[in-house]
Design a protein around this motif. Structure first.
Motif, PDB file in Angstrom:
ATOM      1  N   GLU A   1     -48.806 122.481   8.583  1.00 48.62           N
ATOM      2  CA  GLU A   1     -48.720 123.651   8.740  1.00 48.62           C
ATOM      3  C   GLU A   1     -46.964 124.161   8.553  1.00 48.62           C
ATOM      4  OE1 GLU A   1     -49.483 127.842   9.558  1.00 48.62           O
ATOM      5  OE2 GLU A   1     -50.590 126.100   8.978  1.00 48.62           O
ATOM      6  N   ARG A   2     -46.212 123.403   9.282  1.00 50.03           N
ATOM      7  CA  ARG A   2     -44.714 123.296   9.145  1.00 50.03           C
ATOM      8  C   ARG A   2     -44.463 123.114   7.543  1.00 50.03           C
ATOM      9  NH1 ARG A   2     -41.271 119.655   8.535  1.00 50.03           N
ATOM     10  NH2 ARG A   2     -42.537 118.236   9.533  1.00 50.03           N
ATOM     11  N   LYS A   3     -44.887 122.095   6.851  1.00 48.56           N
ATOM     12  CA  LYS A   3     -44.480 121.775   5.408  1.00 48.56           C
ATOM     13  C   LYS A   3     -45.043 123.036   4.625  1.00 48.56           C
ATOM     14  CE  LYS A   3     -44.843 116.764   6.146  1.00 48.56           C
ATOM     15  NZ  LYS A   3     -45.318 115.405   5.795  1.00 48.56           N
ATOM     16  N   PHE A   4     -46.202 123.572   5.257  1.00 50.01           N
ATOM     17  CA  PHE A   4     -46.700 124.500   4.118  1.00 50.01           C
ATOM     18  C   PHE A   4     -45.614 125.704   4.128  1.00 50.01           C
ATOM     19  CE2 PHE A   4     -49.348 128.095   3.184  1.00 50.01           C
ATOM     20  CZ  PHE A   4     -50.319 127.772   2.186  1.00 50.01           C
ATOM     21  N   ARG A   5     -45.014 126.078   5.326  1.00 57.64           N
ATOM     22  CA  ARG A   5     -44.332 127.020   5.334  1.00 57.64           C
ATOM     23  C   ARG A   5     -42.912 126.782   4.502  1.00 57.64           C
ATOM     24  NH1 ARG A   5     -45.830 127.131  10.791  1.00 57.64           N
ATOM     25  NH2 ARG A   5     -44.012 126.018  11.688  1.00 57.64           N
ATOM     26  N   GLU A   6     -42.527 125.528   4.521  1.00 60.58           N
ATOM     27  CA  GLU A   6     -41.334 125.159   3.669  1.00 60.58           C
ATOM     28  C   GLU A   6     -41.640 125.305   2.231  1.00 60.58           C
ATOM     29  OE1 GLU A   6     -40.742 121.262   5.292  1.00 60.58           O
ATOM     30  OE2 GLU A   6     -39.855 121.940   7.031  1.00 60.58           O
ATOM     31  N   LYS A   7     -42.837 124.932   1.761  1.00 61.16           N
ATOM     32  CA  LYS A   7     -43.329 125.271   0.659  1.00 61.16           C
ATOM     33  C   LYS A   7     -43.418 126.318   0.106  1.00 61.16           C
ATOM     34  CE  LYS A   7     -45.907 122.761  -3.011  1.00 61.16           C
ATOM     35  NZ  LYS A   7     -45.113 121.865  -3.251  1.00 61.16           N
ATOM     36  N   THR A   8     -43.672 127.344   0.998  1.00 62.23           N
ATOM     37  CA  THR A   8     -43.793 128.830   0.760  1.00 62.23           C
ATOM     38  C   THR A   8     -42.245 129.431   0.337  1.00 62.23           C
ATOM     39  OG1 THR A   8     -45.958 129.055   2.169  1.00 62.23           O
ATOM     40  CG2 THR A   8     -44.528 131.054   1.549  1.00 62.23           C
ATOM     41  N   LEU A   9     -41.543 128.998   1.441  1.00 62.28           N
ATOM     42  CA  LEU A   9     -40.004 129.513   1.444  1.00 62.28           C
ATOM     43  C   LEU A   9     -39.435 129.055   0.018  1.00 62.28           C
ATOM     44  CD1 LEU A   9     -37.842 130.799   3.061  1.00 62.28           C
ATOM     45  CD2 LEU A   9     -37.297 128.357   3.769  1.00 62.28           C
ATOM     46  N   GLU A  10     -39.821 127.769  -0.080  1.00 62.91           N
ATOM     47  CA  GLU A  10     -39.265 127.240  -1.694  1.00 62.91           C
ATOM     48  C   GLU A  10     -39.660 128.061  -2.770  1.00 62.91           C
ATOM     49  OE1 GLU A  10     -40.341 123.453  -4.640  1.00 62.91           O
ATOM     50  OE2 GLU A  10     -40.554 123.209  -2.423  1.00 62.91           O
ATOM     51  N   HIS A  11     -40.944 128.772  -3.022  1.00 60.45           N
ATOM     52  CA  HIS A  11     -41.380 129.499  -3.860  1.00 60.45           C
ATOM     53  C   HIS A  11     -40.856 130.830  -3.798  1.00 60.45           C
ATOM     54  CE1 HIS A  11     -43.620 126.310  -6.020  1.00 60.45           C
ATOM     55  NE2 HIS A  11     -44.328 126.253  -4.616  1.00 60.45           N
ATOM     56  N   LEU A  12     -40.443 131.314  -2.673  1.00 58.75           N
ATOM     57  CA  LEU A  12     -39.840 132.477  -2.192  1.00 58.75           C
ATOM     58  C   LEU A  12     -38.337 132.875  -2.996  1.00 58.75           C
ATOM     59  CD1 LEU A  12     -41.010 133.294   1.322  1.00 58.75           C
ATOM     60  CD2 LEU A  12     -41.626 134.732  -0.463  1.00 58.75           C
ATOM     61  N   ALA A  13     -37.869 131.843  -3.096  1.00 67.67           N
ATOM     62  CA  ALA A  13     -36.475 131.611  -3.811  1.00 67.67           C
ATOM     63  C   ALA A  13     -35.734 132.959  -3.476  1.00 67.67           C
ATOM     64  CB  ALA A  13     -36.551 131.632  -5.231  1.00 67.67           C
ATOM     65  N   LEU A  14     -35.246 132.937  -2.029  1.00 72.10           N
ATOM     66  CA  LEU A  14     -34.798 133.966  -1.539  1.00 72.10           C
ATOM     67  C   LEU A  14     -33.188 134.047  -1.735  1.00 72.10           C
ATOM     68  CD1 LEU A  14     -36.392 134.121   2.107  1.00 72.10           C
ATOM     69  CD2 LEU A  14     -36.909 135.554   0.126  1.00 72.10           C
ATOM     70  N   VAL A  15     -32.669 135.490  -1.933  1.00 69.42           N
ATOM     71  CA  VAL A  15     -31.378 135.597  -2.266  1.00 69.42           C
ATOM     72  C   VAL A  15     -30.942 136.299  -1.072  1.00 69.42           C
ATOM     73  CG1 VAL A  15     -29.853 136.719  -3.530  1.00 69.42           C
ATOM     74  CG2 VAL A  15     -31.543 135.642  -4.689  1.00 69.42           C
ATOM     75  N   PRO A  16     -29.592 136.087  -0.367  1.00 73.06           N
ATOM     76  CA  PRO A  16     -28.893 136.783   0.564  1.00 73.06           C
ATOM     77  C   PRO A  16     -28.955 138.188   0.243  1.00 73.06           C
ATOM     78  CG  PRO A  16     -27.789 134.921   0.267  1.00 73.06           C
ATOM     79  CD  PRO A  16     -28.650 134.979  -0.996  1.00 73.06           C
ATOM     80  N   GLY A  17     -29.537 139.015   1.308  1.00 73.98           N
ATOM     81  CA  GLY A  17     -29.512 140.563   1.199  1.00 73.98           C
ATOM     82  C   GLY A  17     -30.555 141.208   0.818  1.00 73.98           C
ATOM     83  N   GLU A  18     -31.687 140.374   0.496  1.00 77.91           N
ATOM     84  CA  GLU A  18     -32.868 140.879   0.050  1.00 77.91           C
ATOM     85  C   GLU A  18     -33.718 141.428   1.118  1.00 77.91           C
ATOM     86  OE1 GLU A  18     -34.466 138.952  -3.970  1.00 77.91           O
ATOM     87  OE2 GLU A  18     -34.686 137.464  -2.314  1.00 77.91           O
ATOM     88  N   ARG A  19     -34.784 142.314   0.795  1.00 78.37           N
ATOM     89  CA  ARG A  19     -35.435 143.075   1.818  1.00 78.37           C
ATOM     90  C   ARG A  19     -36.978 142.311   1.540  1.00 78.37           C
ATOM     91  NH1 ARG A  19     -36.582 148.745   2.850  1.00 78.37           N
ATOM     92  NH2 ARG A  19     -36.821 148.103   4.972  1.00 78.37           N
ATOM     93  N   VAL A  20     -37.650 141.675   2.537  1.00 84.89           N
ATOM     94  CA  VAL A  20     -38.842 140.931   2.510  1.00 84.89           C
ATOM     95  C   VAL A  20     -40.179 141.458   3.406  1.00 84.89           C
ATOM     96  CG1 VAL A  20     -39.953 138.714   2.632  1.00 84.89           C
ATOM     97  CG2 VAL A  20     -37.371 139.047   1.918  1.00 84.89           C
ATOM     98  N   LEU A  21     -41.292 141.720   2.752  1.00 90.45           N
ATOM     99  CA  LEU A  21     -42.313 142.107   3.577  1.00 90.45           C
ATOM    100  C   LEU A  21     -43.272 140.632   3.773  1.00 90.45           C
ATOM    101  CD1 LEU A  21     -44.034 144.075   5.326  1.00 90.45           C
ATOM    102  CD2 LEU A  21     -44.815 144.633   3.018  1.00 90.45           C
TER     103      LEU A  21
END
Length: 223
Positions: free
Chosen positions: A32-52
């Protein structure tokens, strides 16, 4: 945001909210933890973004996103199960993270058009039927800004015998007809029908679960 969740015909896990975190973490053997990490990787977040985070459950992924943003931007988690939201709020307060949570249903999001840079849903769509999937993806499209990104991680067409047994076995044993769209591999077509472009299966794990990315076209404001 409204104090009470709207009615939905989708499944929710309100009745087992208190068991969700310990049960999932133990049964997944750390996946489950690794799954969240992989999801985060594909989100490719940029500082300041608004996320839902749609269908956020107890907010585990939402909190990971808040930590990744590091105090910049904003992240909301919504879920149809009020007890899940209560747990998520408690976790955010305990962790000192600025994630915001509210009860809500995916097919009628309480946010303005083009309010977010990124929308994510993780292990959520297999809880709602075909009609609600269509409406949910249309709503995700609506609240994304033009050029905004969607990440969907969920049950998909099985690619191994074990995945087939697990997926179709769950469909039968849990009497969960909502799984059929996922198991047939219909998610990309449903996202495309909502208006999303560049729908791409970027990863497939456990022979059963896929990660998809998609984008709202520049210049698109509604579908």
């Amino acid at each position: 945001m409204p104090p009470e969740v709207k009615a939905t015909r989708g499944r929710d896990l309100d009745h087992v909210a208190w068991l969700y975190d310990p049960l999932i973490e133990k049964l997944s053997f750390g996946r489950e933890r690794k799954f969240r990490e992989k999801t985060l990787e594909h989100l490719a977040l940029v500082p300041g973004e608004r996320v839902l985070d749609v269908g956020c459950g107890t907010g585990s992924l939402t909190l990971v996103i808040a930590r990744e943003l590091g105090g910049s931007g904003e992240v909301w988690g919504i879920d149809a199960a009020p007890r899940m939201i209560a747990i998520a709020r408690h976790k955010a307060e305990a962790a000192g993270l600025p994630a915001r949570f509210a009860p809500g249903v995916a097919e009628e999001l309480d946010f303005a058009d083009a309010a977010f840079d990124v929308v994510v849903n993780s292990m959520f769509t297999h809880h709602i039927d075909t009609g609600l999937k269509r409406r949910a993806f249309a709503e995700m499209f609506r609240v994304l800004r033009p050029g905004g990104r969607l990440v969907t991680a969920d049950v998909d067409r099985p690619s191994t015998a074990g995945g087939w047994l697990m997926g179709w076995g769950a469909r039968v044993l849990l009497v969960q007809k909502e799984l059929v769209d996922n198991l047939r591999g219909d998610l990309p077509a449903l996202m495309a029908a909502a208006g999303f472009h560049e729908v791409t299966r970027v990863a497939h794990v456990y022979g059963l679960v896929s990660f998809f990315t998609a984008r709202k076209p520049e210049g698109a404001w509604s579908n």
